[in-house]
Design an enzyme around this catalytic site. Structure first.
Site, short mmCIF file in Angstrom:
data_model
loop_
_atom_site.label_atom_id
_atom_site.label_comp_id
_atom_site.label_asym_id
_atom_site.label_seq_id
_atom_site.Cartn_x
_atom_site.Cartn_y
_atom_site.Cartn_z
N SER A 1 -40.26 -25.15 -8.74
CA SER A 1 -39.78 -24.32 -10.02
C SER A 1 -39.77 -25.52 -10.73
O SER A 1 -39.55 -26.50 -11.08
CB SER A 1 -39.58 -23.28 -10.05
OG SER A 1 -39.17 -22.43 -11.32
N ASP B 1 -49.38 -17.32 -11.49
CA ASP B 1 -48.25 -17.37 -11.23
C ASP B 1 -48.07 -16.82 -12.97
O ASP B 1 -47.90 -17.91 -13.49
CB ASP B 1 -48.16 -19.20 -11.39
CG ASP B 1 -46.27 -18.81 -11.15
OD1 ASP B 1 -45.68 -18.29 -12.17
OD2 ASP B 1 -46.12 -20.41 -10.77
N HIS C 1 -45.36 -16.70 -8.25
CA HIS C 1 -44.58 -18.15 -8.11
C HIS C 1 -43.64 -17.52 -7.31
O HIS C 1 -41.92 -16.67 -7.50
CB HIS C 1 -43.65 -17.15 -9.77
CG HIS C 1 -42.43 -18.39 -10.54
ND1 HIS C 1 -42.49 -19.66 -10.45
CD2 HIS C 1 -41.14 -18.98 -10.13
CE1 HIS C 1 -41.58 -20.67 -10.81
NE2 HIS C 1 -40.70 -19.87 -10.44
#
Length: 446
Positions: free
Chosen positions: A211, A344, A373
């Site tokens: 991320s 996502d 995600h």
């Protein structure tokens, strides 16, 4: 008139007949029909082989031969295919099932007086074992469930791991007011150099960013291309928000996405609140209003009021543009394997730089149809020992870092030759463009 009435009454009669038929069916029959319909939907729309966005060349050929997961279909957990469900359930299941990791902690002083914590996992590794540096997400640290998932996968593969906890995270007190941001890789430069000096010279080093950690790592690979190539043998990025502008807009969409965004914004505020003493005095008479920042409801609002100002950006959009990766892939010269999900919630599909990756020598983006995600749950009941994300991580790094047959190093050399040739062509084209513009300027003067 009679024929018109008949035409209008036939659909109505058909509807009522269908309703009467279905309402008289036993409930088990209805449930069975619904289950069959869902199975058909699952097999056709959900289970798909991942897309590999990568230029046709040595890297793509190597991945297809050596990473078997890429050739297989991804089977998301049957009862958990929706993107937000994958995101939330993955976090809940991992947090309940994965044990707390017993790291060896090292405190690394930084050049500006700050400190970060490096958590090492070396149990069961021999002296020649390669090492993977892991960068957590926005407010993540070494005990985050998705980090433990990767640490356990690396440990089972015989690789040592070191987790880089950003300033103010992992239980470390701030020594300076500065925190961290997605566009700044100064701390990472110091950490990578330290880890390289700490490891034996013959041990190969890789890096993984998840991320926001992927943004920091990606910016390091792009901006410090030659330095990174001399230190890192391979890298991976998981669930990175490629275009931060679009990612920010996506996470603020109502209703479920915005709830996830509020949760992360709350985590940022808690991080700031944990170090409130150091900020209360410093920003007492400045334009940074700490009390207002602590009431932020979105990530963008927090970045606008705090992160962008702390790192010297005139506007939050300038910060997001600087952090964005989708337009920097051409500068990367370390073999980089990326994993993204098409659904996502933090990054829409149209923001994934598929076209750029297809023209890049060192970047391959694996795109699954589902996964959310940092989710990527699979199987009837997700196993904590063998998950899609961890399996792809270990398959790639095992081949790249152990490299028993030397094939990965040979592939990397061929990739770099193509990279240099492409740079030479680009430089020649830019020189011709400059010469042409100069000629046009002289003609106008004449």
């Amino acid at each position: 008139k009679l024929s018109v009435r008949t035409l209008h009454s036939e659909p109505v009669a058909m509807f009522y007949s269908m309703y009467a038929y279905l309402s008289n069916l036993p409930r088990l029959h209805v449930l069975g029909m619904a289950l069959v319909a869902y199975v058909v939907y699952y097999l056709i729309q959900v289970v798909k082989r991942p897309i590999i966005a990568c230029s046709d060349g040595p890297f793509k050929q190597y991945l297809i031969r050596k990473v078997p997961t890429l050739e297989n279909k991804y089977w998301p957990t049957f009862w958990c295919v929706e993107s937000r469900a994958q995101t939330v359930m993955a976090s809940l299941l991992r947090s309940q099932s994965l044990p707390r990791m017993n790291y060896r902690r090292e405190i690394l002083p930084l050049k500006d007086g700050g400190e970060v914590a490096l958590d090492w996992m070396e149990e069961g590794c021999d002296d020649s074992a390669p090492c993977v540096l892991i960068l957590p997400g926005l407010t993540g640290e070494s005990q985050a469930e998705y980090i433990k998932c990767l640490v356990l996968a690396a440990q089972q593969a015989g690789m040592r791991v070191v987790v880089f906890n950003n300033r103010g995270l992992g239980g470390i007190e701030l020594k300076t007011p500065r925190l961290y941001c997605a566009a700044n890789c100064e701390d990472l430069c110091e950490v990578i150099s330290h880890v390289r000096r700490t490891l034996p010279a013959h041990c190969k080093l890789g890096a993984t960013g998840i991320s926001m950690g992927g943004l920091i790592l990606g910016n390091y690979l792009a901006r410090k291309s030659e330095e990174a190539r001399g230190i890192l043998s391979a890298a991976t990025i998981i669930s990175v928000p490629w275009d931060v502008h679009k990612g920010s807009a996506s996470i603020e969409k109502p209703v479920i996405n915005s709830l996830l965004g509020r949760h992360l914004a709350g985590s940022l505020c808690r991080t700031l609140r944990n170090h409130l003493d150091i900020y209360r005095d410093i920003y007492q008479d400045s334009e940074i209003d700490i009390q207002r920042i602590l009431r932020c409801k979105t990530i963008k609002e927090f970045d606008e009021l705090f992160t962008a100002k702390q790192f010297g950006y005139a506007h939050v959009n300038d910060y997001y543009s600087d952090a964005t990766l989708h337009n920097k892939l051409d500068h990367i010269s370390v073999p980089l394997l990326c994993l993204s999900a098409a659904d996502d919630p933090f990054q829409p599909l149209d923001a994934i730089p598929i076209k750029a990756a297809n023209q890049c020598t060192h970047v391959a983006i694996v795109i699954t149809a589902r996964g959310g995600h940092i989710g990527f749950l699979e199987g009837w009941w997700p196993s904590t020992k063998d998950q899609y994300m961890g399996r792809l991580f270990t398959e790639y790094f095992t081949k790249a870092l152990f490299d028993d047959d030397g094939e990965f190093q040979l592939t990397a050399n061929k990739m770099h030759e193509r990279f240099l040739a492409k740079q030479t062509v680009a430089l020649a084209s830019s020189d011709k463009a400059v010469d042409a513009s100069q000629v046009d300027h002289k003609l106008k003067l004449m």
